[in-house]
Design a protein around this motif. Structure first.
Motif, PDB file in Angstrom:
ATOM      1  N   VAL A 168       0.843  -1.209   0.000  1.00  0.00           N
ATOM      2  CA  VAL A 168       0.000   0.000   0.000  1.00  0.00           C
ATOM      3  C   VAL A 168       0.874   1.253   0.000  1.00  0.00           C
ATOM      4  O   VAL A 168       0.607   2.225  -0.722  1.00  0.00           O
ATOM      5  N   THR A 169       1.938   1.231   0.794  1.00  0.00           N
ATOM      6  CA  THR A 169       2.860   2.375   0.850  1.00  0.00           C
ATOM      7  C   THR A 169       3.541   2.586  -0.500  1.00  0.00           C
ATOM      8  O   THR A 169       3.643   3.731  -0.978  1.00  0.00           O
ATOM      9  N   ILE A 170       3.996   1.495  -1.108  1.00  0.00           N
ATOM     10  CA  ILE A 170       4.676   1.606  -2.401  1.00  0.00           C
ATOM     11  C   ILE A 170       3.723   2.116  -3.476  1.00  0.00           C
ATOM     12  O   ILE A 170       4.089   2.983  -4.286  1.00  0.00           O
ATOM     13  N   ARG A 171       2.509   1.605  -3.474  1.00  0.00           N
ATOM     14  CA  ARG A 171       1.540   2.087  -4.471  1.00  0.00           C
ATOM     15  C   ARG A 171       1.266   3.570  -4.276  1.00  0.00           C
ATOM     16  O   ARG A 171       1.092   4.321  -5.237  1.00  0.00           O
ATOM     17  N   GLY A 172       1.230   4.013  -3.020  1.00  0.00           N
ATOM     18  CA  GLY A 172       1.069   5.436  -2.742  1.00  0.00           C
ATOM     19  C   GLY A 172       2.238   6.243  -3.278  1.00  0.00           C
ATOM     20  O   GLY A 172       2.051   7.333  -3.844  1.00  0.00           O
ATOM     21  N   ASP A 173       3.447   5.708  -3.110  1.00  0.00           N
ATOM     22  CA  ASP A 173       4.634   6.376  -3.658  1.00  0.00           C
ATOM     23  C   ASP A 173       4.526   6.501  -5.178  1.00  0.00           C
ATOM     24  O   ASP A 173       4.774   7.579  -5.748  1.00  0.00           O
ATOM     25  N   LEU A 174       4.191   5.405  -5.834  1.00  0.00           N
ATOM     26  CA  LEU A 174       4.129   5.399  -7.299  1.00  0.00           C
ATOM     27  C   LEU A 174       3.029   6.314  -7.819  1.00  0.00           C
ATOM     28  O   LEU A 174       3.217   7.024  -8.814  1.00  0.00           O
ATOM     29  N   ASN A 175       1.893   6.329  -7.140  1.00  0.00           N
ATOM     30  CA  ASN A 175       0.804   7.219  -7.556  1.00  0.00           C
ATOM     31  C   ASN A 175       1.213   8.679  -7.398  1.00  0.00           C
ATOM     32  O   ASN A 175       0.901   9.522  -8.255  1.00  0.00           O
ATOM     33  N   TYR A 176       1.895   8.978  -6.311  1.00  0.00           N
ATOM     34  CA  TYR A 176       2.374  10.348  -6.074  1.00  0.00           C
ATOM     35  C   TYR A 176       3.356  10.755  -7.165  1.00  0.00           C
ATOM     36  O   TYR A 176       3.254  11.859  -7.744  1.00  0.00           O
ATOM     37  N   LEU A 177       4.312   9.893  -7.463  1.00  0.00           N
ATOM     38  CA  LEU A 177       5.333  10.206  -8.473  1.00  0.00           C
ATOM     39  C   LEU A 177       4.729  10.307  -9.869  1.00  0.00           C
ATOM     40  O   LEU A 177       5.188  11.100 -10.696  1.00  0.00           O
ATOM     41  N   HIS A 178       3.675   9.517 -10.100  1.00  0.00           N
ATOM     42  CA  HIS A 178       2.977   9.604 -11.382  1.00  0.00           C
ATOM     43  C   HIS A 178       2.301  10.967 -11.537  1.00  0.00           C
ATOM     44  O   HIS A 178       2.383  11.611 -12.581  1.00  0.00           O
ATOM     45  N   LYS A 179       1.623  11.409 -10.480  1.00  0.00           N
ATOM     46  CA  LYS A 179       0.933  12.702 -10.525  1.00  0.00           C
ATOM     47  C   LYS A 179       1.908  13.849 -10.733  1.00  0.00           C
ATOM     48  O   LYS A 179       1.569  14.870 -11.348  1.00  0.00           O
ATOM     49  N   LYS A 180       3.129  13.686 -10.214  1.00  0.00           N
ATOM     50  CA  LYS A 180       4.157  14.714 -10.376  1.00  0.00           C
ATOM     51  C   LYS A 180       4.852  14.630 -11.732  1.00  0.00           C
ATOM     52  O   LYS A 180       5.700  15.470 -12.048  1.00  0.00           O
ATOM     53  N   GLY A 181       4.511  13.617 -12.525  1.00  0.00           N
ATOM     54  CA  GLY A 181       5.128  13.456 -13.839  1.00  0.00           C
ATOM     55  C   GLY A 181       6.528  12.877 -13.800  1.00  0.00           C
ATOM     56  O   GLY A 181       7.256  12.934 -14.790  1.00  0.00           O
ATOM     57  N   LEU A 182       6.896  12.291 -12.650  1.00  0.00           N
ATOM     58  CA  LEU A 182       8.256  11.763 -12.495  1.00  0.00           C
ATOM     59  C   LEU A 182       8.352  10.295 -12.893  1.00  0.00           C
ATOM     60  O   LEU A 182       9.440   9.795 -13.201  1.00  0.00           O
ATOM     61  N   LEU A 183       7.221   9.593 -12.878  1.00  0.00           N
ATOM     62  CA  LEU A 183       7.114   8.211 -13.347  1.00  0.00           C
ATOM     63  C   LEU A 183       5.788   8.074 -14.082  1.00  0.00           C
ATOM     64  O   LEU A 183       4.899   8.916 -13.929  1.00  0.00           O
ATOM     65  N   VAL A 184       5.647   7.006 -14.838  1.00  0.00           N
ATOM     66  CA  VAL A 184       4.365   6.700 -15.472  1.00  0.00           C
ATOM     67  C   VAL A 184       3.854   5.406 -14.869  1.00  0.00           C
ATOM     68  O   VAL A 184       4.505   4.366 -14.967  1.00  0.00           O
ATOM     69  N   ARG A 185       2.713   5.489 -14.215  1.00  0.00           N
ATOM     70  CA  ARG A 185       2.155   4.329 -13.515  1.00  0.00           C
ATOM     71  C   ARG A 185       1.713   3.256 -14.496  1.00  0.00           C
ATOM     72  O   ARG A 185       1.111   3.554 -15.531  1.00  0.00           O
ATOM     73  N   THR A 186       1.998   2.015 -14.196  1.00  0.00           N
ATOM     74  CA  THR A 186       1.550   0.880 -14.986  1.00  0.00           C
ATOM     75  C   THR A 186       0.920  -0.141 -14.057  1.00  0.00           C
ATOM     76  O   THR A 186       1.001  -0.011 -12.835  1.00  0.00           O
ATOM     77  N   HIS A 187       0.316  -1.158 -14.629  1.00  0.00           N
ATOM     78  CA  HIS A 187      -0.252  -2.230 -13.812  1.00  0.00           C
ATOM     79  C   HIS A 187       0.871  -2.957 -13.082  1.00  0.00           C
ATOM     80  O   HIS A 187       1.752  -3.533 -13.686  1.00  0.00           O
ATOM     81  N   GLY A 188       0.851  -2.874 -11.759  1.00  0.00           N
ATOM     82  CA  GLY A 188       1.854  -3.574 -10.964  1.00  0.00           C
ATOM     83  C   GLY A 188       3.160  -2.851 -10.769  1.00  0.00           C
ATOM     84  O   GLY A 188       4.083  -3.389 -10.162  1.00  0.00           O
ATOM     85  N   GLY A 189       3.262  -1.615 -11.233  1.00  0.00           N
ATOM     86  CA  GLY A 189       4.524  -0.907 -11.074  1.00  0.00           C
ATOM     87  C   GLY A 189       4.513   0.450 -11.751  1.00  0.00           C
ATOM     88  O   GLY A 189       3.494   1.141 -11.782  1.00  0.00           O
ATOM     89  N   ALA A 190       5.659   0.831 -12.323  1.00  0.00           N
ATOM     90  CA  ALA A 190       5.781   2.123 -13.000  1.00  0.00           C
ATOM     91  C   ALA A 190       6.945   2.069 -13.974  1.00  0.00           C
ATOM     92  O   ALA A 190       7.838   1.224 -13.865  1.00  0.00           O
ATOM     93  N   VAL A 191       6.938   3.000 -14.916  1.00  0.00           N
ATOM     94  CA  VAL A 191       7.977   3.106 -15.936  1.00  0.00           C
ATOM     95  C   VAL A 191       8.617   4.486 -15.836  1.00  0.00           C
ATOM     96  O   VAL A 191       7.937   5.479 -15.556  1.00  0.00           O
ATOM     97  N   ALA A 192       9.924   4.544 -16.061  1.00  0.00           N
ATOM     98  CA  ALA A 192      10.607   5.837 -16.089  1.00  0.00           C
ATOM     99  C   ALA A 192       9.979   6.713 -17.167  1.00  0.00           C
ATOM    100  O   ALA A 192       9.748   6.261 -18.289  1.00  0.00           O
ATOM    101  N   SER A 193       9.689   7.954 -16.843  1.00  0.00           N
ATOM    102  CA  SER A 193       8.953   8.819 -17.769  1.00  0.00           C
ATOM    103  C   SER A 193       9.701   9.051 -19.076  1.00  0.00           C
ATOM    104  O   SER A 193       9.083   9.215 -20.123  1.00  0.00           O
ATOM    105  N   ASN A 194      11.032   9.038 -19.044  1.00  0.00           N
ATOM    106  CA  ASN A 194      11.790   9.270 -20.273  1.00  0.00           C
ATOM    107  C   ASN A 194      11.840   8.041 -21.162  1.00  0.00           C
ATOM    108  O   ASN A 194      12.354   8.083 -22.267  1.00  0.00           O
ATOM    109  N   ARG A 195      11.302   6.896 -20.675  1.00  0.00           N
ATOM    110  CA  ARG A 195      11.291   5.673 -21.458  1.00  0.00           C
ATOM    111  C   ARG A 195       9.944   5.442 -22.141  1.00  0.00           C
ATOM    112  O   ARG A 195       9.786   4.492 -22.900  1.00  0.00           O
TER     113      ARG A 195
END
Length: 256
Positions: free
Chosen positions: A36-63
């Motif tokens: 739950v904590t990790i998903r919160g981290d990923l959602n936060y970083l996604h909203k900031k445009g620092l990562l792109v959220r995916t099912h089960g994880g995230a992708v570097a935004s420059n990729r």
């Protein structure tokens, strides 16, 4: 080891940048916190445009490759797409039953089917079907579903239920990205779902893509390298990808 939320999130960004993508279970084990904590981290970083959220994880935004509309894609790498389409058509035989995924490369394949005397083609691509209007020897089936106007593609449960009623000889799959971590990917989650089903109901899976899609991610995974039978691409394919895909048992066809 990061000691607080800010440090952990910074470290997640760096990990994603180095590896291309991150997965929730790996991050849970690495940082010793809950999913739950990790998903919160990923959602936060996604909203900031620092990562792109995916099912089960995230992708570097420059990729993550930028999704273009069909109109923008038509002229992109057009000469290569035409050569790829010619190579793809050479894999088709009279009386085959095939699926053509939506996309501009598959539309180029459709344009070259007019000389066939007996062929059945199912597609979820409105632009693909339009290329077959004057192909007298081609019986055309549409998946139905909801039209996504940006890609001129149909998706959703009706499309999936339609596919489940058939079995095909071959599917020709367009992709938005191919990378080592994500495999074969596309931009739109529901299209990825439909693509996976296309692969399941076809005896042979043929991916057709120009080399600009390698080392890029379309966010939503369709399948792994080993799940395709033939990859048709151009000579710009990076050697590491060529080797890895061939090692997975895939026939790699390179067009000049």
């Amino acid at each position: 080891m990061p000691k607080n939320t800010i440090e952990r999130r910074h470290d997640i960004i760096q990990t994603a940048a180095d590896a291309g993508r991150v997965q929730v279970p790996e991050l849970v084990e690495k940082y010793g916190v809950s999913a739950v904590t990790i998903r919160g981290d990923l959602n936060y970083l996604h909203k900031k445009g620092l990562l792109v959220r995916t099912h089960g994880g995230a992708v570097a935004s420059n990729r993550v490759s930028q999704e273009l509309s069909v109109q923008e894609k038509v002229t992109e790498h057009l000469d290569i797409k035409r050569r790829l389409a010619e190579a793809a058509v050479s894999e088709i035989r009279e009386q085959d039953t095939i699926i053509l995924d939506s996309g501009t490369t598959t539309a180029e394949i459709a344009r070259r089917l007019r000389d066939f005397e007996r062929l059945l083609v199912m597609t979820n691509g409105l632009n693909v079907a339009q290329q077959l209007l004057d192909a007298e020897g081609v019986e055309v089936l549409m998946t139905g579903g909801t039209l996504r106007k940006k890609s001129l593609s149909f998706y959703g449960r009706p499309a999936e239920e339609m596919l489940r009623c058939y079995h095909f000889d071959k599917v020709f799959l367009g992709v938005d990205g191919i990378d080592f971590q994500g495999g074969i990917t596309t931009h739109f989650e529901y299209e990825a779902n439909l693509n996976r089903l296309m692969c399941k109901v076809a005896r042979q899976v043929i991916a057709v893509t120009d080399s600009s899609k390698f080392n890029r991610s379309g966010v939503h995974k369709i399948c792994d390298f080993a799940d395709i039978d033939i990859l048709i691409t151009d000579a710009g394919i990076p050697h590491a990808f060529h080797q890895a895909i061939a090692d997975a048992g895939v026939e790699v066809v390179i067009v000049d």
